[in-house]
Design an enzyme around this catalytic site. Structure first.
Site, short mmCIF file in Angstrom:
data_model
loop_
_atom_site.label_atom_id
_atom_site.label_comp_id
_atom_site.label_asym_id
_atom_site.label_seq_id
_atom_site.Cartn_x
_atom_site.Cartn_y
_atom_site.Cartn_z
N SER A 143 121.89 -28.60 61.58
CA SER A 143 123.07 -27.91 62.29
C SER A 143 122.55 -26.56 62.24
CB SER A 143 124.44 -27.96 61.56
OG SER A 143 124.44 -27.28 60.23
N ASN A 156 130.66 -27.46 51.56
CA ASN A 156 131.77 -27.77 52.16
C ASN A 156 132.96 -26.58 52.22
OD1 ASN A 156 130.40 -29.91 51.98
ND2 ASN A 156 131.91 -31.25 50.78
N HIS A 200 155.05 -26.75 96.87
CA HIS A 200 154.39 -27.89 97.45
C HIS A 200 153.21 -27.38 98.32
CE1 HIS A 200 158.04 -30.30 95.61
NE2 HIS A 200 158.39 -29.27 96.14
N SER A 212 125.12 -20.30 101.94
CA SER A 212 124.65 -21.59 101.92
C SER A 212 123.11 -21.57 102.47
CB SER A 212 125.31 -22.11 103.22
OG SER A 212 124.82 -23.42 103.62
N LYS A 247 127.82 -18.92 105.96
CA LYS A 247 128.70 -19.25 105.04
C LYS A 247 128.67 -18.08 103.63
CE LYS A 247 130.86 -22.31 104.12
NZ LYS A 247 130.65 -23.60 103.79
N ASN A 289 130.55 -18.46 100.30
CA ASN A 289 131.39 -19.35 99.66
C ASN A 289 132.10 -18.79 98.23
OD1 ASN A 289 130.97 -21.29 101.38
ND2 ASN A 289 129.15 -21.72 100.33
N GLU A 316 135.20 -21.58 92.11
CA GLU A 316 134.71 -23.04 91.98
C GLU A 316 134.29 -23.35 90.60
OE1 GLU A 316 133.56 -24.88 95.64
OE2 GLU A 316 133.11 -22.74 96.28
N TYR A 323 135.99 -33.99 52.73
CA TYR A 323 134.72 -33.66 53.61
C TYR A 323 133.97 -34.79 54.19
CZ TYR A 323 130.82 -31.53 55.82
OH TYR A 323 129.69 -31.27 56.47
N LYS A 325 130.91 -27.53 65.37
CA LYS A 325 130.27 -26.20 66.01
C LYS A 325 129.97 -26.34 67.69
CE LYS A 325 128.75 -26.10 61.67
NZ LYS A 325 129.65 -26.87 61.18
N1 ARG Z 1 126.33 -28.23 57.89
C1 ARG Z 1 127.67 -28.64 57.47
C2 ARG Z 1 128.63 -28.69 58.34
O1 ARG Z 1 128.66 -27.96 59.09
C3 ARG Z 1 127.79 -27.79 56.23
C4 ARG Z 1 128.63 -28.78 54.75
C5 ARG Z 1 127.47 -29.71 54.32
N2 ARG Z 1 128.09 -30.59 53.28
C6 ARG Z 1 127.45 -31.64 52.94
N3 ARG Z 1 128.09 -32.18 52.01
N4 ARG Z 1 126.54 -32.06 53.72
O2 ARG Z 1 129.42 -29.10 58.02
#
Ligand code: ARG
Length: 472
Positions: free
Chosen positions: A34, A121, A167, A288, A294, A296, A301, A328, A336
Site C-alpha cells: 500500500s 492496525n 421544472h 472545438s 465553439k 464550450n 461538464e 481488522y 485509501k
Molecule cells: N497497510 C495496512 C492498511 O492500510 C496497514 C495495517 C496492516 N496490518 C496487517 N495486519 N497486515 O490497512
C-alpha cells in the site's frame, strides 16, 4: 517489484518475516503493498511514532535514552523526506515498514524498539486520522473561498432580476443574488458536515494494538494529549476495524460533489445561446477541434462528470466494509485509494469551480428578459387579488383565466393586456396592477425572511459574511 530474499533477509525485511522460511512471490509483494497510497501519510506516521516512542520512554517501557534517540532519528527522517534527501522506497510493503526499516538501519537494536505495544492496525487508524485532520480543514478553506466568491457576486446583483425556475419552466421572478445565495447555503451545510466529521475523528486509537490492546503500561492519555486529540477510542476492537470516518467523509464529499454538479448543470445551461445568462471567460472554457466557433463549458461538464467517479469511491468504500467481521481485516487497506481519490477530486473541483465562476460575466439584460414571456408574475397577480379579499383558490382561477386569455390572444405578458380585459376577469383589479406586476415589484413584495426582496437578500449576504468570518 521486490525479490524474495530482500523480503525475508534483506536490509528492510518484512516486519513479519520471522515466522516464515519462504519469502512471498514477487507478484504477491507487488499485490499487497500500500506504499503508494500510504506515501502521503509519511509525515503523519512519523508524528505518531514520535509521540509513541516518547511515551514509551516516559513510562520506562524502553529506556528514556532510547526514546530520545528514536525521536531524534524520526525527526531527521521527516526532515529528509520533506527536503527530498530521502525518498520512499516504492518496494516497501507500507509506510509503517518503510519508516521502521529506515529507523532500524540508523539505530540498530534501538530502532527495533519503536513498535513496542503497537500494531500496524492501530498505527494506520492513527495515521489516517492525523492526515484527515489536516486535509479536511484545507478542503473547508477552499469551500469558504468559494462561498465568499459567490457572496461577492451576489452582493453586486441584489437587484439583478432573473426568472426563478421549477421544472425548468419560468416560475416566479427572483434575483441573481437570491439564486447565488441558495448555492451558498448548500455549501455552508457542506462545510458544517465536514466540521462534524472532524469532531468524530477526534479520537486517538493507539494503544488498541492489533485488536486487543496491550499488557504493557502504555499511557494512552499522554499520547492523545501530545497529538492533540480530545478523546481516546473507547474499544480496541472497534478502533482497529472502524472506517466510519472514511465512509462519512466520502459521503460528505459526495454530497458536496452533488451540489457542484447541479450548479455546473446550470452553468452549462446558462452559457447556451438559448439562455445566455452567463459568459464563461476564455481561460475557463475550451474550444472545438472541428467547429471553429465553439466555446464550450468543459470545466463545468468535467466537474459534473467527476461526480460519478466520487460516488463510485463512496460505494466502493461502503462495499469494502459491509461484510467484515471484527476486527481488522486486510480489506481495510483498500480504503485509501478511494478516500484519497474522492478527496483529491473534490478538492480540485472546488478550486476550479471557484476560478470559473469568479471570472464569468453575467448578462443582466438576458436575465431580466427571462422574467417576461412565461407569465412568471401570475402568482403575484393571485396574491394581489388575495390582498383585495378574494380567497386564494378563486384568485388562482382568476389569474389562470387571465393567463389563458393571454395565451389564446398571443399576448406575452399579463401586463400587456388592457385594463378592460382584466376587469372582465375580476372587478377587484385596479390600474395599480401594472406597477404591482412588474418583476421589480414582484421581487420587492416577497420580503419574508429568506425571500428574494433585495433587503432580505442583503440579510442573507451578511449572514454568509458572518459565517465566513467565524469559519476562517
Ligand atoms: N497497510 C495496512 C492498511 O492500510 C496497514 C495495517 C496492516 N496490518 C496487517 N495486519 N497486515 O490497512
Amino acid at each position: 517489484m521486490s525479490d524474495e530474499s530482500s523480503i525475508l533477509k534483506g536490509e528492510r525485511a518484512a516486519l513479519w518475516h520471522g515466522r516464515f522460511s519462504e519469502g512471498p512471490d514477487a507478484e504477491a509483494v507487488e499485490f499487497e503493498t500500500s506504499i503508494y497510497a500510504d506515501s502521503r501519510m509519511a509525515l503523519d506516521d512519523i508524528t505518531g511514532s514520535i509521540a509513541h516512542a516518547e511515551m514509551l520512554g516516559r513510562q520506562h517501557i524502553i529506556p528514556e535514552e532510547d526514546a530520545s534517540k528514536i525521536s531524534a532519528a524520526l525527526k531527521d527522517i521527516a526532515y529528509e523526506l520533506e527536503s527530498g534527501k530521502l525518498s520512499i522506497d516504492p518496494k516497501a510493503e507500507d509506510i509503517h515498514s518503510f519508516i521502521e526499516g529506515v529507523l532500524t538501519e540508523r539505530l540498530g537494536d534501538t530502532g527495533k524498539k519503536i513498535h513496542t505495544g503497537r500494531s500496524r492496525n492501530d498505527q494506520i487508524a492513527l495515521d489516517e486520522r492525523l492526515y484527515l485532520r489536516k486535509a479536511i480543514p484545507d478542503l473547508q478553506d477552499s469551500l469558504i473561498t468559494l462561498i465568499e466568491t459567490l457572496s461577492e457576486i451576489a452582493e453586486k446583483h441584489t437587484h439583478t432580476l432573473m426568472s426563478g425556475y421549477t421544472h425548468l419552466q419560468r416560475a416566479q421572478p427572483v434575483t441573481l443574488a437570491h439564486h447565488l445565495c441558495a448555492w451558498c447555503w448548500m455549501l455552508v451545510r457542506d462545510w458544517n458536515r465536514f466540521e462534524d466529521a472532524l469532531a468524530r475523528l477526534d479520537y486517538m486509537p493507539l494503544g488498541s494494538g492489533a485488536l486487543a490492546g496491550s499488557g504493557l503500561p502504555l499511557d494512552r492519555n499522554s499520547v492523545a494529549e501530545e497529538l492533540g486529540f480530545s478523546h481516546l477510542t473507547q474499544n480496541s476492537l472497534d478502533a482497529v476495524s472502524d472506517r466510519d470516518y472514511c465512509l462519512e467523509i466520502a459521503a460528505h464529499i459526495s454530497i458536496l460533489m452533488t451540489h457542484l454538479s447541479r450548479f455546473c448543470e446550470e452553468i452549462v445551461l446558462w452559457s447556451t445561446e438559448e439562455f445566455k445568462f452567463i459568459e464563461l471567460s476564455e481561460k475557463w472554457s475550451t474550444g472545438s477541434s472541428i467547429m471553429p466557433q465553439k466555446k464550450n463549458p468543459d470545466f463545468a461538464e468535467l466537474i459534473r462528470g467527476k461526480t460519478g467517479r466520487v460516488y463510485g469511491d463512496l460505494i466502493a468504500l461502503l462495499t469494502m466494509v459491509k461484510g467484515l467481521p471484527l476486527s481488522y481485516n486486510r480489506d481495510l487497506q483498500e480504503d485509501k485509494d478511494n478516500l484519497f481519490d474522492a478527496y483529491d477530486t473534490v478538492f480540485s473541483c472546488v478550486r476550479i469551480f471557484t476560478h470559473m465562476i469568479a471570472s464569468a460575466k453575467w448578462n443582466d439584460a438576458r436575465m431580466k428578459e427571462s422574467c417576461g414571456g412565461g407569465y412568471a408574475n401570475a402568482t403575484d397577480l393571485a396574491d394581489y387579488l388575495v390582498r383585495k379579499g378574494l380567497p386564494f383558490r378563486t384568485a388562482h382561477e382568476v389569474a389562470a383565466g387571465i393567463v389563458r386569455e393571454c395565451i389564446q390572444s398571443g399576448v406575452s405578458d399579463i401586463v400587456k393586456l388592457p385594463l378592460e380585459n382584466l376587469l372582465k376577469h375580476s372587478a377587484l383589479i385596479g390600474p395599480d396592477i401594472y406597477e404591482k406586476l412588474s418583476p421589480e415589484a414582484c421581487v420587492q413584495a416577497r420580503d419574508l425572511p429568506g425571500g428574494p426582496n433585495p433587503a432580505r437578500v442583503g440579510e442573507q449576504i451578511s449572514q454568509l459574511r458572518g459565517f465566513i468570518k467565524k469559519a476562517r
